[in-house]
Design an enzyme around this catalytic site. Structure first.
Site, PDB file in Angstrom:
ATOM      1  N   GLY A  22       1.025  -1.121   0.064  1.00 10.55           N
ATOM      2  CA  GLY A  22      -0.005   0.078   0.051  1.00 10.55           C
ATOM      3  C   GLY A  22       0.914   1.333  -0.099  1.00 10.55           C
ATOM      4  N   GLN A  23       0.017   2.409   0.243  1.00  9.80           N
ATOM      5  CA  GLN A  23       0.718   3.654  -0.083  1.00  9.80           C
ATOM      6  C   GLN A  23       1.788   4.029   1.115  1.00  9.80           C
ATOM      7  OE1 GLN A  23      -1.236   7.092   1.282  1.00  9.80           O
ATOM      8  NE2 GLN A  23      -0.022   8.672  -0.047  1.00  9.80           N
ATOM      9  N   ASP A  45       1.219  -9.401   1.255  1.00 11.64           N
ATOM     10  CA  ASP A  45       0.364  -8.520   0.322  1.00 11.64           C
ATOM     11  C   ASP A  45      -0.553  -9.655   0.146  1.00 11.64           C
ATOM     12  OD1 ASP A  45      -0.722  -5.849  -0.501  1.00 11.64           O
ATOM     13  OD2 ASP A  45      -1.167  -7.248  -2.168  1.00 11.64           O
ATOM     14  N   ARG A  47      -1.893 -10.051  -2.931  1.00 11.43           N
ATOM     15  CA  ARG A  47      -1.672 -10.373  -4.248  1.00 11.43           C
ATOM     16  C   ARG A  47      -0.058 -10.719  -4.574  1.00 11.43           C
ATOM     17  NH1 ARG A  47      -1.200  -5.558  -6.608  1.00 11.43           N
ATOM     18  NH2 ARG A  47      -0.653  -4.796  -4.605  1.00 11.43           N
ATOM     19  N   ASP A  63      -3.369 -13.181   3.165  1.00  9.45           N
ATOM     20  CA  ASP A  63      -4.683 -12.484   3.470  1.00  9.45           C
ATOM     21  C   ASP A  63      -4.960 -12.483   4.936  1.00  9.45           C
ATOM     22  OD1 ASP A  63      -7.091 -11.703   3.858  1.00  9.45           O
ATOM     23  OD2 ASP A  63      -8.155 -13.369   2.705  1.00  9.45           O
ATOM     24  N   TYR A 153     -14.742   4.047   8.473  1.00  8.06           N
ATOM     25  CA  TYR A 153     -13.171   4.171   8.637  1.00  8.06           C
ATOM     26  C   TYR A 153     -12.861   4.703  10.051  1.00  8.06           C
ATOM     27  CZ  TYR A 153      -8.510   5.495   7.751  1.00  8.06           C
ATOM     28  OH  TYR A 153      -6.848   5.659   7.700  1.00  8.06           O
ATOM     29  N   LYS A 157     -11.071   3.175  13.327  1.00 10.48           N
ATOM     30  CA  LYS A 157      -9.876   3.550  13.861  1.00 10.48           C
ATOM     31  C   LYS A 157     -10.127   3.794  15.392  1.00 10.48           C
ATOM     32  CE  LYS A 157      -6.918   2.898  10.541  1.00 10.48           C
ATOM     33  NZ  LYS A 157      -5.979   1.956  10.568  1.00 10.48           N
TER      34      LYS A 157
HETATM   35  C1  AKB Z   1      -7.978   8.867   4.221  1.00  8.70           C
HETATM   36  O1  AKB Z   1      -8.378  10.024   3.684  1.00  8.70           O
HETATM   37  O2  AKB Z   1      -9.126   8.225   4.511  1.00  8.70           O
HETATM   38  C2  AKB Z   1      -6.586   8.842   4.762  1.00  8.70           C
HETATM   39  C3  AKB Z   1      -6.627   9.182   6.304  1.00  8.70           C
HETATM   40  C4  AKB Z   1      -6.662  10.696   6.547  1.00  8.70           C
HETATM   41  O3  AKB Z   1      -6.332   8.406   7.282  1.00  8.70           O
HETATM   42  N1  AKB Z   1      -5.588   9.288   4.178  1.00  8.70           N
END
Ligand code: AKB
Length: 329
Positions: A22-23, A45, A47, A63, A153, A157
């Protein structure tokens, strides 16, 4: 050197990176290989094709939702530290909230349980400014304040931060975490975040194409250049255990800017660059997040200090990006 649990006599650190392609992962894995040696780092990863990104360390397909495969790999390789970076980000998460919750939460709990069971040395797990919400103070957002995230998200978190703190308090798992702002780099592409515009804009600039921004021109967000994010992560992970006083996640600041300001910064280097604005559902997400972050606890506890501001970042990215992503005509 591993010091605890079933790894007591293990002479070397062995690092497992989950979501390495990932990034963040693709740059952090390189830094970990530089620190520990390529043989001691296992990038993983979903893949198999991602293996080409890791000629400098080991690679395994994994996975993270396959709990048994994860446990077997950790035990077989006598892993001592896990960097668990796999996650569904804010914008993608809103398209499939159930899946985002399941992946973000279940995988963290698998890793924390494994750390407890095997007595792993250290765990790293990224949190985000997405833990904040509309009731949070908007500027210089403090470490401890109201948090009412309104993305799945952000909710995952915030819950994950609670679990990290719980496993530290209850079982002594040495888990460490940072609340990253939007991360901007030139070596890899972001995947599904609200702050992604601040990466995409540089790709358009080097291609001499106009950029259509999905956030309005005055939307301020906390951001950070990738070299600073890598440094912060290694600084936190290399800090003595006693120095790490916050076990949920640390606020972390780099810079704060709006689309209008990043455009102006790029225009200093690319005078013909053009921008237009066309908002979408990500505007509401951005509006619920802070403009800027107070990271005084990270500064005080383990000496955090960023190196880059907006203009120095822009110059550096525009210089290096074409070699990594040749502009498409
Ligand atoms: C997002 O934009 O979802 C992420 C973050 C701020 O955690 N880059």
């Amino acid at each position: 050197m591993a010091t605890t649990g079933y790894l007591k006599d293990h002479p070397m650190d062995k690092i497992l990176v989950i979501g390495a392609a990932g990034q963040l992962g693709s740059e952090l894995t390189r830094a970990l290989a530089d620190q520990f040696g390529g043989d001691q780092v296992i990038a993983t990863d979903l893949r198999a094709a991602a293996s080409v990104q890791f000629p400098y360390c080991r690679f395994e397909v994994l996975d993270v939702m396959d709990k048994d495969a994860l446990g077997a790999l950790v035990k077989k390789e006598r892993v001592t530290q896990i960097y668990h970076l796999a996650a569904v980000l804010s914008a993608t998460g809103e398209k499939n909230p159930q899946f985002a919750w399941q992946l973000n939460m279940d995988s963290l709990l698998y890793v924390l349980e494994l750390a407890k069971e095997c007595g792993l040395d250290k765990i790293y797990w990224p949190s985000s400014i997405a833990v904040f919400g509309p009731s949070t103070p908007k500027t210089h957002t403090p470490q401890f304040c109201e948090k009412d995230p309104n993305t799945v998200y952000g909710i995952s978190k915030l819950a994950g931060e609670g679990w990290c703190n719980y496993y530290f308090e209850k079982y002594g798992v040495d888990v460490r975490s940072l609340r990253y702002p939007g991360l901007i780099g030139y070596k890899s592409l972001p995947g599904g975040g609200t702050t992604d515009y601040a990466v995409d804009i540089y790709h358009k600039a080097i291609a001499n194409k106009p950029f259509t921004c999905f956030l309005s021109e005055d939307t301020y967000l906390p951001m950070m250049y990738m070299p600073d994010a890598i440094k912060a992560t290694l600084d936190l992970m290399n800090a003595p255990k006693e120095a790490v006083k916050i076990r949920s996640s640390y606020n972390l600041a780099g810079m704060s800017f709006s689309p209008k300001e990043i455009f102006a910064s790029i225009k200093k280097e690319v005078p013909n660059f053009e921008i237009n604005y066309q908002g979408d559902f990500r505007q509401a997400i951005a509006d619920s997040w802070p403009d800027s972050i107070d990271d005084s606890r990270a500064q005080a506890d383990w000496g955090w200090k960023p190196s880059y501001d907006l203009d120095s970042m822009s110059k550096d990215i525009l210089k290096h990006l074409p070699a990594f992503f040749p502009p498409q005509s």
